[in-house]
Structures are given as structure tokens and as C-alpha cells.
Design an enzyme around this catalytic site. Structure first.
Site, PDB file in Angstrom:
ATOM      1  CG  LEU A 156      30.597  56.581  37.782  1.00 53.32           C
ATOM      2  CD1 LEU A 156      30.674  56.511  39.245  1.00 53.32           C
ATOM      3  CD2 LEU A 156      31.260  55.386  37.152  1.00 53.32           C
ATOM      4  CB  CYS A 266      32.871  63.536  43.342  1.00 50.98           C
ATOM      5  SG  CYS A 266      33.438  62.109  42.547  1.00 50.98           S
TER       6      CYS A 266
HETATM    7  P1  NAD Z   1      40.210  55.776  42.974  1.00 50.87           P
HETATM    8  O1  NAD Z   1      41.034  56.432  43.924  1.00 50.87           O
HETATM    9  O2  NAD Z   1      39.096  54.908  43.308  1.00 50.87           O
HETATM   10  O3  NAD Z   1      40.958  55.296  41.733  1.00 50.87           O
HETATM   11  C1  NAD Z   1      42.097  55.886  41.085  1.00 50.87           C
HETATM   12  C2  NAD Z   1      43.124  54.467  40.863  1.00 50.87           C
HETATM   13  O4  NAD Z   1      44.019  55.091  39.968  1.00 50.87           O
HETATM   14  C3  NAD Z   1      43.709  53.749  42.020  1.00 50.87           C
HETATM   15  O5  NAD Z   1      43.360  52.550  41.964  1.00 50.87           O
HETATM   16  C4  NAD Z   1      45.142  54.270  41.907  1.00 50.87           C
HETATM   17  O6  NAD Z   1      46.034  53.073  42.267  1.00 50.87           O
HETATM   18  C5  NAD Z   1      45.175  54.112  40.313  1.00 50.87           C
HETATM   19  N1  NAD Z   1      46.307  55.023  39.763  1.00 50.87           N
HETATM   20  C6  NAD Z   1      47.130  56.216  40.298  1.00 50.87           C
HETATM   21  N2  NAD Z   1      47.959  56.382  39.477  1.00 50.87           N
HETATM   22  C7  NAD Z   1      48.173  55.503  38.481  1.00 50.87           C
HETATM   23  C8  NAD Z   1      49.053  55.354  37.396  1.00 50.87           C
HETATM   24  N3  NAD Z   1      49.882  56.239  37.162  1.00 50.87           N
HETATM   25  N4  NAD Z   1      48.878  54.304  36.708  1.00 50.87           N
HETATM   26  C9  NAD Z   1      47.901  53.235  36.893  1.00 50.87           C
HETATM   27  N5  NAD Z   1      46.934  53.395  37.934  1.00 50.87           N
HETATM   28  C10 NAD Z   1      47.058  54.568  38.690  1.00 50.87           C
HETATM   29  O7  NAD Z   1      39.493  57.176  42.205  1.00 50.87           O
HETATM   30  P2  NAD Z   1      37.945  57.336  41.504  1.00 50.87           P
HETATM   31  O8  NAD Z   1      36.873  57.363  42.551  1.00 50.87           O
HETATM   32  O9  NAD Z   1      37.880  55.995  40.480  1.00 50.87           O
HETATM   33  O10 NAD Z   1      38.423  58.578  40.705  1.00 50.87           O
HETATM   34  C11 NAD Z   1      38.891  58.720  39.612  1.00 50.87           C
HETATM   35  C12 NAD Z   1      38.567  59.932  38.862  1.00 50.87           C
HETATM   36  O11 NAD Z   1      37.050  60.083  38.440  1.00 50.87           O
HETATM   37  C13 NAD Z   1      38.584  61.309  39.893  1.00 50.87           C
HETATM   38  O12 NAD Z   1      39.306  62.557  39.165  1.00 50.87           O
HETATM   39  C14 NAD Z   1      37.466  61.606  40.169  1.00 50.87           C
HETATM   40  O13 NAD Z   1      37.039  62.904  40.629  1.00 50.87           O
HETATM   41  C15 NAD Z   1      36.620  61.175  39.200  1.00 50.87           C
HETATM   42  N6  NAD Z   1      35.170  60.591  39.314  1.00 50.87           N
HETATM   43  C16 NAD Z   1      35.114  59.837  40.203  1.00 50.87           C
HETATM   44  C17 NAD Z   1      33.646  59.343  40.481  1.00 50.87           C
HETATM   45  C18 NAD Z   1      33.139  58.874  41.654  1.00 50.87           C
HETATM   46  O14 NAD Z   1      31.939  58.413  41.982  1.00 50.87           O
HETATM   47  N7  NAD Z   1      34.094  57.964  42.404  1.00 50.87           N
HETATM   48  C19 NAD Z   1      32.468  60.103  39.672  1.00 50.87           C
HETATM   49  C20 NAD Z   1      33.114  60.664  38.594  1.00 50.87           C
HETATM   50  C21 NAD Z   1      34.092  61.128  38.477  1.00 50.87           C
END
Ligand code: NAD
Length: 437
Positions: A156, A266
């Protein structure tokens, strides 16, 4: 089918809400209690078009629940998506501590079959680590419970996250068992109905596909920025070059805009992590090293142009800045070029006045009182010595050159995204500087 999504950030919350919208019963889990309390009220902690509507509708229908502990719902769910953060650690590798913590919790408390799906972006080999971690916990309590691990990277785009999730170009799933594959077919059947393909692969390839996709996109950006910088030196115009090469179907029109460099949560971290993965396997990804180098340079390019314009005399200059988020339609400031530019401006003694349609609260949290956060576009350039366009939000597109002339101390515009008509600006008496034009 009941699903748990662990980590309710950009990826987890969107995954959970959209899966609930397709009729699945979803538990969204996060360790951040404030976030969970907010989401229970149907409020999204992030700015994404359409997300709150979907959240509210599915909360009302009882299909979308928010909680802080995975253990309490683990027996009920068949699938656990892990969407926690994978930030870079000190050497640039992906920090897997949150991913493995989730695996440990599952291993500790599961009592029946689980499909454990990593949605976070993780290096090749992580699913194997997840599997070992779960198995270790099962061994500790002499439990023999079947489980599968899988990789289902998320593609996404922030700013279009809901639409991308509901209407993906493709869904990539890395599995190693028929049982896991069958569950995914059921899970994604509502999406495939609209013609979006699922690509099943082995797990290592699925993990690599995500990094390769982001690395390719980052490469296009740095390539175009490099060519844009050369255009300026040889008297060519990058917008013409873009048109000319984008018409070649082998190249395509997308992702060819020159600008102030890529940012966000990312591209920067994934490019770094892929370089590190290669190093761990005694290989040097030279193309990506150059991509990163060009990007770091590009983030300073708007400041350098301004600094040259004022012959390095920027002390006490009032500089307007339009756009703070790393791209439009998101309030995400992670690795945003605006932050690099602001730091340069502050170091040079400027007074920075900035406006962003949605990222102001996040900017206040990060930047405090170091810059003036304006209430509207006009305030940023009133009495300003220069205006810098950093993020191409729609509402910035119709900037009136007459207003710039009337209100600015000196009508100079540095367009970091090439969104304005340079000829029209110059005709109207605004000094205009773009990227590669
Ligand atoms: P984010 O920081 O917005 O969200 C991560 C969440 O995980 C946080 O709310 C945090 O509090 C929670 N968390 C951490 N440890 C935890 C645990 N043990 N139990 C429960 N919750 C926990 O991150 P994001 O942007 O959503 O990215 C997440 C992953 O997806 C990353 O690896 C990122 O590279 C990947 N990704 C992100 C995007 C993007 O556009 N943001 C797109 C594709 C992939």
C-alpha cells in the site's frame, strides 16, 4: 474466519479495517494504549482517506475490535498478521525485535493451529527466524501444536492506503504448505473476485519481492533527480525529458518526477536494509548505494539553490515553506525532505514559516517552536524573502503569482516539485527556480 492483526499502524490498521470490511472478524492489537483507546472510538491515529468511515462502520457491526493484548484472543483466531514496525537499527539493517517479540508471544500462548503471517517488510530469512522462535517457545512447554509461517508483504501507498488495499495491483504470498495456501485463497477471495491476482511464491522470494519493488521505485526517483541536475547544467528541461522517455512502454510514465528526494518510512529504510542484507552475504549492491547517495544530496538541493541565490547571506531571512509531509495525502513526516531543508534553514539563521494541510500537529510534536507553523498558505509568504514548495499538495497548485508579488518582500519561488508553470511565473514577475528546468 477470525483474524488478529498485531501492530495497528499504517499497515496493520488498514489491513484490519479492510479485512473487517470484507466480512472477516478482526482483532486489531497494539501495545500503544492511547492509540487503542482512540481507535475504539472510531478515530484513526493516522490521516488516510476513507479509513475512519470503514473503521466506524465495522466497529458498529461488531467485526472490528481493538485491544492491547494478543493472548486473550489467540485461541479464537486462525490467522495472525504481524504488522509491527521494522525500523533501521544502528547499522541500517532492519531491527527485528518487534517481529520476534510477536512470534514469542504466539509461541508462548497458542493452543491450536495458527497461520503466522509477516506483513511487515523484513529481510529474507525472517520467516525462518519467526518459525524457530515460535518452535522454541513451544518446546519450552513441551507443546506439539501445528503452525505455519508465511510472508505476505504489503504494497500500500500512504495517502492511498485504503484504495490500494482494497484494489491491489497484486497480492504476494510466500508459503511453504498447502494448508497455508488454502487459507490465503479464502482470505483473499473477496479481493481476487475483482480480478486482482494473487502471486504465490516461496517465502524467501516473497520477502525479496517487497525490497526489490521499493528499491526499484527509489532507483527511478534518484535516477530522474540525477538526470534533472544534469539538465540544469546543459540547458535541457527535465519535464520534456520525462515526457520523452515515459512514452516508451518499456519505461512507462510513472515515478519519473524529479524533486527534492524520496522520504517516508519505507524507501530510505528499505534501501538501507537491502544494502545491509547484501553485505551480510558478501555482495555489494552498488546501484542502491548510488541511489542512496543521490537521494541524500537531493534533500539539500532546494536549500542550496536558495543559499546560492542569496550568496550565502541567509541570516534573519524569512523563508516560507509549503508542505511538510514526505508526500501529499499523509501526515507522515518520517524521513521527510522538509525536515532536512528546515534544519539547513535554521542552521543558516533563517526564520522559517511553514504550512501543511494535515501534518501540522505532527510537525508541532517534532519541531516544537523552532519554526512558525502558519494557519494558511498566505501567511507563509507574507513578507517572505523566498518561498519553497516542498510537498505537492493539491491546494498548493493554484498559487497566484500576483499575490506572491504583492505580499512577498522578494517574490522568489523555489519549486521543489516542478508543479508551477515556470514561464507564467516569470512573466508575472516572480523569480522562479525549479528542479532540472
Ligand atoms: P507503524 O510504526 O505505523 O506501526 C507499527 C505499530 O506496531 C505501532 O503502532 C506500534 O505501537 C506497534 N507495535 C510494536 N510492537 C508491538 C507489539 N509487540 N505488539 C503490538 N503492537 C506493537 O508502522 P507501519 O508504517 O505500519 O509499518 C509496519 C511495517 O510495514 C514495517 O515493516 C513497514 O516497513 C511495512 N510497510 C509500511 C508501509 C507504509 O506505507 N507505512 C507500506 C508497506 C509496508
Amino acid at each position: 474466519m477470525k483474524i488478529a492483526v498485531v501492530g495497528s499502524g499504517y499497515v496493520g490498521l488498514v489491513t484490519g479495517a479492510c479485512m473487517a470490511d470484507m466480512g472477516f472478524e478482526v482483532f486489531c492489537i497494539d501495545i500503544d494504549e492511547t492509540k487503542i483507546a482512540k481507535m475504539k472510538r472510531g478515530e484513526s491515529p493516522i490521516f488516510e482517506h476513507g479509513l475512519e468511515n470503514i473503521m466506524k462502520m465495522n466497529i458498529e457491526k461488531g467485526r472490528l475490535l481493538f485491544l492491547t493484548d494478543l493472548q486473550s484472543v489467540l485461541d479464537e483466531v486462525e490467522v495472525v498478521f504481524s504488522a509491527v514496525g521494522t525500523p533501521p537499527d544502528e547499522d541500517g539493517s532492519a531491527d527485528l525485535q518487534y517481529v520476534l517479540e510477536v512470534a514469542r508471544t504466539i509461541g508462548k500462548y497458542m493452543n491450536n493451529y495458527k497461520l503466522i503471517v509477516t506483513k511487515s517488510t523484513v529481510p529474507v530469512g525472517t520467516a525462518k527466524l519467526v518459525k524457530e522462535t515460535v518452535q522454541e517457545e513451544l518446546n519450552k512447554r513441551n507443546a506439539e501444536i501445528p503452525f505455519d509461517v508465511a510472508s505476505n508483504p504489503e504494497f500500500l501507498k500512504e495517502g492511498e492506503a485504503v484504495n490500494d488495499f482494497l484494489r491491489p495491483d497484486r497480492i504476494v504470498v510466500g508459503v511453504e504448505s498447502e494448508r497455508a495456501k488454502a487459507i490465503f485463497e479464502k482470505l483473499y477471495q473477496p479481493f481476487v473476485l475483482n480480478g486482482h491476482p494473487i502471486i504465490f511464491t516461496d517465502i524467501a522470494s516473497a520477502e525479496m519481492i517487497k525490497y526489490a519493488a521499493n528499491a526499484m521505485l527509489a532507483t527511478r526517483i534518484s535516477f530522474m533527480n540525477d538526470i534533472a541536475n544534469l539538465c540544469e547544467r546543459v540547458g535541457a528541461d527535465i519535464s520534456m525529458v520525462k515526457k520523452g522517455i515515459g512514452s516508451d512502454t518499456r519505461i512507462g510514465r510513472k515515478f519519473l518526477n524529479a524533486g527534492v528526494g524520496y522520504g517516508g518510512s519505507c524507501f530510505p529504510k528499505d534501501v538501507k536494509a537491502l544494502i545491509k542484507t547484501a553485505e551480510k552475504h558478501n555482495y555489494s549492491l552498488d546501484v542502491l548505494k548510488a541511489v542512496e547517495k543521490v537521494n541524500n544530496k537531493q534533500k539539500s538541493i532546494l536549500f542550496n539553490k536558495l543559499n546560492n541565490y542569496y550568496a550565502h547571506q541567509l541570516t534573519h531571512k524569512k523563508i516560507g515553506l509549503l508542505g511538510l509531509s514526505f508526500k501529499p495525502n499523509t501526515d507522515d513526516l518520517r524521513e521527510a525532505p522538509s525536515l532536512t531543508i528546515i534544519q539547513h534553514l535554521l542552521d543558516a539563521g533563517c526564520h522559517v514559516c511553514a504550512y501543511d494541510p494535515v501534518a501540522m500537529p505532527e510537525a508541532k510534536r517534532r519541531l516544537g517552536n523552532s519554526i512558525t507553523l502558519c494557519n494558511n498558505i498566505e501567511e507563509t509568504f507574507t513578507n517572505a524573502d523566498a518561498l519553497l514548495l516542498v510537498t505537492e499538495w493539491h491546494e498548493f497548485r493554484t498559487l497566484s503569482p500576483d499575490k506572491l508579488k504583492a505580499l512577498m518582500r522578494k517574490p522568489v519561488l523555489f519549486d521543489g516539485r516542478n508543479i508551477y508553470d515556470d514561464i507564467e511565473m516569470r512573466k508575472a514577475g516572480v523569480e522562479y527556480f525549479g528542479i532540472g528546468r
